[in-house]
Design a protein around this motif. Structure first.
Motif, PDB file in Angstrom:
ATOM      1  N   ARG A 194      39.361 -15.084  75.414  1.00  0.00           N
ATOM      2  CA  ARG A 194      40.615 -15.564  75.484  1.00  0.00           C
ATOM      3  C   ARG A 194      40.797 -16.894  75.097  1.00  0.00           C
ATOM      4  NH1 ARG A 194      42.917 -11.510  78.831  1.00  0.00           N
ATOM      5  NH2 ARG A 194      41.717  -9.879  78.431  1.00  0.00           N
ATOM      6  N   SER A 195      40.007 -17.397  74.133  1.00  0.00           N
ATOM      7  CA  SER A 195      39.846 -18.826  73.497  1.00  0.00           C
ATOM      8  C   SER A 195      39.682 -19.868  74.587  1.00  0.00           C
ATOM      9  CB  SER A 195      41.396 -19.239  72.876  1.00  0.00           C
ATOM     10  OG  SER A 195      41.564 -18.342  71.673  1.00  0.00           O
ATOM     11  N   ALA A 200      39.492 -25.585  75.619  1.00  0.00           N
ATOM     12  CA  ALA A 200      40.191 -24.722  74.868  1.00  0.00           C
ATOM     13  C   ALA A 200      40.019 -24.683  73.602  1.00  0.00           C
ATOM     14  CB  ALA A 200      41.729 -24.839  75.182  1.00  0.00           C
ATOM     15  N   TYR A 227      41.081 -23.307  69.465  1.00  0.00           N
ATOM     16  CA  TYR A 227      42.150 -22.699  68.596  1.00  0.00           C
ATOM     17  C   TYR A 227      41.487 -22.657  67.148  1.00  0.00           C
ATOM     18  CZ  TYR A 227      44.555 -24.235  72.618  1.00  0.00           C
ATOM     19  OH  TYR A 227      45.347 -24.291  74.066  1.00  0.00           O
ATOM     20  N   LYS A 252      46.151 -21.744  66.611  1.00  0.00           N
ATOM     21  CA  LYS A 252      46.373 -20.576  67.501  1.00  0.00           C
ATOM     22  C   LYS A 252      45.276 -19.963  68.320  1.00  0.00           C
ATOM     23  CE  LYS A 252      49.990 -18.774  64.496  1.00  0.00           C
ATOM     24  NZ  LYS A 252      50.540 -17.889  63.580  1.00  0.00           N
ATOM     25  N   GLU A 253      45.597 -19.396  69.477  1.00  0.00           N
ATOM     26  CA  GLU A 253      44.271 -18.638  70.005  1.00  0.00           C
ATOM     27  C   GLU A 253      43.789 -17.534  69.329  1.00  0.00           C
ATOM     28  OE1 GLU A 253      45.733 -17.481  74.202  1.00  0.00           O
ATOM     29  OE2 GLU A 253      45.642 -19.664  74.838  1.00  0.00           O
ATOM     30  N   THR A 254      42.386 -17.012  69.277  1.00  0.00           N
ATOM     31  CA  THR A 254      42.205 -15.898  68.638  1.00  0.00           C
ATOM     32  C   THR A 254      40.952 -15.301  69.406  1.00  0.00           C
ATOM     33  OG1 THR A 254      41.186 -15.109  66.536  1.00  0.00           O
ATOM     34  CG2 THR A 254      40.255 -17.095  67.204  1.00  0.00           C
ATOM     35  N   SER A 273      34.546 -14.927  65.229  1.00  0.00           N
ATOM     36  CA  SER A 273      35.516 -14.117  65.742  1.00  0.00           C
ATOM     37  C   SER A 273      36.013 -12.809  64.992  1.00  0.00           C
ATOM     38  CB  SER A 273      36.782 -14.938  65.714  1.00  0.00           C
ATOM     39  OG  SER A 273      37.106 -15.525  64.698  1.00  0.00           O
TER      40      SER A 273
END
Length: 344
Positions: A78-79, A96, A98, A103-105, A122
């Motif tokens: 969840r990033s 965190a 991104y 954006k989260e990935t 990812s």
């Protein structure tokens, strides 16, 4: 091409590896807590399960790595990147993450470079580089064939799942979770990147083929320290629960399959040899409990694996973690194992 794909399977008992979800018993070693002739489970801990750190849920773990400073990095899909104390495994920092667009990935695997930067794989698929503080730097090139269809031949949610840096830091290896479209379903590909010296940019290298056990997916890989790779295969079956097997894969005599369009049993291609080190259903349960029905209550959805050190006699200290999928029926569990490698 004529002939058949070549791949040797070895294990301590000398018996063939059962395909699918057959729960085969393998000979265990004589040590306390032995799971096989090669592996011992030392401990497990559920201390992280359903906890929060700095208001972030500690779970959804997909990968582990050891930083140059000796801390354990635990990657959540969840990033989020949690740094754990190496002795207590308690969170001490969360970062965190991104992508380059902010954006989260769905992050799935990581390794540290010797300068402390992180290489993180990812599901797009992509391999990105980050500073220790979590700032995006750049991303590595990915072969077109490994991109998700229709751009390539990869299947959604079955792309990069494992990442390993070979000794010396000149070769990076990523493992695909599942087969490419057109390849036989049991065959997956490992992609390597190479560089001349540490600090240089990675360029696309060779691909190797690997035959996974029927019904299982590749969950993670890590470098064993001698050019070989530990490979974590996992699956789930309602009748037995989680299936977790750790293999030793050897790419040294495997063919480059970059230009083999369709890997199949009819190809005259040398795949990586694989040696079964442990089928974890044979580990002692150590008093573990489980909310799911399991043939062995110690087992869970193990997704992350890293080597934290070696014993005085040269055995590997291996740390594993489960992905609880933020579900009340699953557990975030850490495992400590000691694994002896077959001789080269």
């Amino acid at each position: 091409m004529a002939g058949r794909a070549v791949r040797k399977v070895r294990q301590g008992s000398g018996r063939k590896v059962a395909k699918g979800f057959t729960m085969t018993k393998f000979s265990a070693g004589s040590e306390p807590n032995a799971c096989s002739a090669w592996a011992v489970v030392d401990w497990f801990s559920d201390a992280l399960d359903k906890t929060f750190f700095e208001e972030k849920f500690v779970g959804n773990m997909s990968a582990l790595a050891v930083s140059p400073e000796g801390r354990i990095a635990a990657l959540a899909d969840r990033s989020l990147l949690f740094h754990l104390d190496a002795a207590t495994h308690e969170p001490v920092e969360v970062v965190a993450l991104y992508d380059e667009n902010g954006k989260e990935t769905d992050f799935e695997a990581l390794v540290f470079d010797e300068d402390g930067t992180l290489l993180i794989a990812s599901e797009e698929p992509a391999v990105r580089r980050y500073t220790p503080e979590g700032k995006f730097i750049d991303r590595l090139p990915v072969p077109d064939s490994l991109l998700i269809a229709p751009a390539g031949r990869a299947v959604v949610n079955e792309t990069f799942e494992g990442l390993a840096m070979q000794p010396g830091g000149l070769t990076l290896v990523a493992s695909m979770e599942g087969a490419l479209r057109g390849d036989e379903s049991s065959y997956v590909r490992f992609q390597a990147w190479e560089r001349e010296t540490t600090g240089d940019e990675f360029r696309i290298g060779v691909q190797w083929g690997y035959e996974r056990d029927g019904g299982l997916l590749l969950s993670d890989i890590c470098a064993s320290g001698d050019g070989r790779l530990l490979v974590l295969e996992r699956g789930f079956d309602k009748s037995v629960g989680n299936i977790i097997r750790v293999y030793l894969a050897d790419p040294r005599e495997a063919d480059d399959v970059t230009h083999v369009e369709n890997l199949s049993g009819q190809d005259d291609v040398a795949l990586m040899d694989k040696t079964l080190l442990v089928d974890m259903v044979n580990c002692p349960p150590l008093g573990a409990t489980n909310k799911q029905s399991q043939a062995n209550p110690l087992l869970g959805n193990i997704e992350g694996m890293t080597i934290t050190g070696t014993t005085p006699d040269g055995r590997l200290k291996v740390l594993m973690v489960t992905d609880d999928n933020q579900s009340d029926m699953q557990t975030t569990r850490l495992y400590g194992m000691t694994i002896r490698l077959p001789e080269l």
